[in-house]
Design a protein around this motif. Sequence first.
Motif, short mmCIF file in Angstrom:
data_model
loop_
_atom_site.label_atom_id
_atom_site.label_comp_id
_atom_site.label_asym_id
_atom_site.label_seq_id
_atom_site.Cartn_x
_atom_site.Cartn_y
_atom_site.Cartn_z
N ALA A 82 0.84 -1.20 0.00
CA ALA A 82 0.00 0.00 0.00
C ALA A 82 0.87 1.25 0.00
CB ALA A 82 -0.91 0.01 1.22
N PRO A 83 0.54 2.27 -0.82
CA PRO A 83 1.34 3.51 -0.85
C PRO A 83 1.15 4.31 0.43
CG PRO A 83 -0.62 3.73 -2.22
CD PRO A 83 -0.58 2.29 -1.79
N TRP A 84 2.12 5.14 0.76
CA TRP A 84 2.06 5.97 1.95
C TRP A 84 1.45 7.31 1.60
CZ3 TRP A 84 7.71 5.35 4.26
CH2 TRP A 84 7.91 4.00 4.58
N ASN A 85 0.79 7.92 2.60
CA ASN A 85 0.28 9.27 2.37
C ASN A 85 1.41 10.29 2.56
OD1 ASN A 85 0.51 9.95 5.20
ND2 ASN A 85 -1.40 8.85 5.56
N GLY A 86 1.13 11.53 2.20
CA GLY A 86 2.17 12.56 2.23
C GLY A 86 2.74 12.79 3.61
N PHE A 87 1.91 12.79 4.64
CA PHE A 87 2.41 13.04 6.00
C PHE A 87 3.33 11.91 6.44
CE2 PHE A 87 1.99 12.47 10.61
CZ PHE A 87 2.49 13.69 11.03
N THR A 88 2.94 10.65 6.13
CA THR A 88 3.77 9.51 6.51
C THR A 88 5.13 9.59 5.84
OG1 THR A 88 1.81 8.12 6.82
CG2 THR A 88 3.92 6.99 6.53
N LYS A 89 5.15 9.95 4.57
CA LYS A 89 6.43 10.05 3.86
C LYS A 89 7.30 11.16 4.44
CE LYS A 89 4.54 10.30 -0.29
NZ LYS A 89 4.46 10.40 -1.76
N PHE A 90 6.69 12.31 4.78
CA PHE A 90 7.48 13.40 5.36
C PHE A 90 8.01 13.01 6.74
CE2 PHE A 90 7.99 17.20 7.96
CZ PHE A 90 8.81 17.97 7.16
N LEU A 91 7.17 12.36 7.53
CA LEU A 91 7.59 11.92 8.86
C LEU A 91 8.74 10.92 8.76
CD1 LEU A 91 6.84 12.34 11.85
CD2 LEU A 91 5.39 10.32 11.67
N PHE A 92 8.66 10.02 7.78
CA PHE A 92 9.74 9.06 7.58
C PHE A 92 11.02 9.77 7.19
CE2 PHE A 92 12.33 6.80 4.49
CZ PHE A 92 12.75 5.72 5.25
N ARG A 93 10.94 10.72 6.27
CA ARG A 93 12.14 11.45 5.83
C ARG A 93 12.79 12.17 7.00
NH1 ARG A 93 8.34 13.63 1.07
NH2 ARG A 93 8.66 11.97 -0.47
N PHE A 94 11.97 12.82 7.83
CA PHE A 94 12.51 13.56 8.98
C PHE A 94 13.17 12.60 9.96
CE2 PHE A 94 11.88 14.94 13.39
CZ PHE A 94 12.62 16.10 13.39
N PHE A 95 12.50 11.49 10.29
CA PHE A 95 13.05 10.56 11.27
C PHE A 95 14.28 9.84 10.72
CE2 PHE A 95 13.08 6.57 13.79
CZ PHE A 95 13.18 7.14 15.05
N PHE A 96 14.28 9.54 9.43
CA PHE A 96 15.45 8.90 8.83
C PHE A 96 16.66 9.83 8.90
CE2 PHE A 96 18.26 7.84 5.32
CZ PHE A 96 18.38 6.47 5.45
N ALA A 97 16.43 11.11 8.58
CA ALA A 97 17.53 12.08 8.66
C ALA A 97 18.00 12.25 10.10
CB ALA A 97 17.06 13.43 8.09
N PHE B 144 20.77 21.22 16.95
CA PHE B 144 21.34 21.29 15.59
C PHE B 144 20.84 20.13 14.73
CE2 PHE B 144 24.72 19.70 12.77
CZ PHE B 144 24.87 20.80 11.93
N ILE B 145 20.84 18.92 15.29
CA ILE B 145 20.41 17.74 14.53
C ILE B 145 18.93 17.83 14.17
CG2 ILE B 145 19.97 15.26 14.76
CD1 ILE B 145 22.63 15.04 16.23
N LEU B 146 18.10 18.29 15.08
CA LEU B 146 16.66 18.42 14.80
C LEU B 146 16.42 19.43 13.67
CD1 LEU B 146 15.19 18.39 18.42
CD2 LEU B 146 14.98 16.59 16.70
N ILE B 147 17.11 20.56 13.72
CA ILE B 147 16.95 21.57 12.67
C ILE B 147 17.47 21.03 11.34
CG2 ILE B 147 17.69 23.85 11.90
CD1 ILE B 147 17.78 24.66 14.88
N LEU B 148 18.63 20.37 11.38
CA LEU B 148 19.21 19.82 10.15
C LEU B 148 18.31 18.74 9.56
CD1 LEU B 148 21.63 19.84 8.23
CD2 LEU B 148 22.72 18.13 9.73
N ALA B 149 17.74 17.88 10.41
CA ALA B 149 16.85 16.82 9.94
C ALA B 149 15.60 17.41 9.29
CB ALA B 149 16.46 15.90 11.09
N LEU B 150 15.09 18.50 9.86
CA LEU B 150 13.92 19.16 9.28
C LEU B 150 14.25 19.75 7.91
CD1 LEU B 150 11.00 20.11 9.56
CD2 LEU B 150 11.86 22.15 10.76
N ILE B 151 15.41 20.37 7.78
CA ILE B 151 15.83 20.93 6.49
C ILE B 151 15.99 19.84 5.45
CG2 ILE B 151 17.70 22.14 5.30
CD1 ILE B 151 18.20 23.68 7.90
N VAL B 152 16.64 18.74 5.84
CA VAL B 152 16.82 17.62 4.92
C VAL B 152 15.47 17.05 4.48
CG1 VAL B 152 17.67 15.25 4.73
CG2 VAL B 152 19.10 17.01 5.78
#
Length: 418
Positions: free
Chosen positions: A10-25, A74-82
């Motif tokens: 099943a595909p992910w919704n936009g929020f799930t994908k953004f949350l994954f990107r942030f947590f992965f970073a 610093f890491i939280l801000i950088l992860a959000l930017i990424v």
Amino acid sequence: MNNSNTLSQAPWNGFTKFLFRFFFAYCTFSILPIIGNTLFNITNELISPLLDIEIVRHLSGSGDTLYDYSKLAFILILALIVALIWTLIDRKSKEYKLTLYWQETYIRYYLGAFMLVYGFSKVIKTQFGYPSLSALLSPLGNKSPMGLAWTFMGYSDTYTIFSGLCEVAGGLLLMYRKTRTLGAVVCFGVMLNVFLMNMSYDIPVKLFSFELLLLSAFLIGLDYKRLVNVFILNKPVSAQLNRNPFKPKWANLTTQILKGIAIIAAVSLMIYRGVESQVQYGDIAPKPPMYGIYEVENFIINNDTLPPMLTDTIRWRYVVLDKWDSGNIFKMHTKGYNSRIYFRSKADTINKHISFLSYKDSIEIGKFKYYKTDSIHYAFEGIYKNDTIKLNTLRTDENDYLLMNRGFHWINEYPYNR
């Protein structure tokens, strides 16, 4: 059956994908320290002169220094930017299940390794030791919250070992995918208790314990729908789909065998080092020859006898020769910075001499000749910081204190709360 596996198509919704990107970073910069530390140090060197703020990393035994909090921000801000940049340049991907697989695998081993390290340090009891002689003499009100927690944990072998076994169980369960969820639940419960203890007793491992708690929650979250269906909605669920890292069966079998060997080797090494540390520095380590609490009954300094008055800031009350050749002098006046003197001791049992050495530079600050006057009394004569000191003392040890000699009782006709 409700198929709610993390590896379904099943595909992910936009929020799930953004949350994954942030947590992965965030994980990339946080639990791969060489990356996060390097980026933060470079940024810190560039920004600190502009802001006129100096943030320096120093080894102090604390994980909650200004450096650590600054790096986290610093890491939280950088992860959000990424995550924002990733979202802008990658709009076609419908899901990141393969990336999630490898992220989950790394987190399992990362979290499991730390659970094993902390767990075995409690099972073999090297993290917490029995209360020292000096701790038994220190008034409860003079203890720091962390000191109180360390005394509480160190006193009981049973509670400390049980806590360690829970951590070890959680760590071992995380090593295999089929027991991942159970291991994550165990680790979450254990780390929640550790985190609350750190917060409640001001133990400076708050950031790291919260990170391990967060990683446990992440692993639970991978199966949250299935857990809700089983424990709350009472609905059946399908088995979790397991992705093998390789296509050939022999490669996966070889991986499992090598992993088993690595786990056994790592656990054996932890046990060996734990036992070695326990023998050298732990509760079963040999005590120094003059180990004990020496209560000063007569104190003569430069031929002047000082009476035992609680307001006296010069007269000694106790001389404590503790484990690991550490020592303390407790003065009559128990409040204030100078009421307690720390030193290291070095005894010569052949010539009946004992030296007091400075903690900072090991310079001799005092040397005494001692002799036994009867079975429990000792006399000391010598020089301490250019003063001539003579002591008549009564020797005791931990067995003379209620905390250490009360023991355990199955039957208590009345509560023994003292």
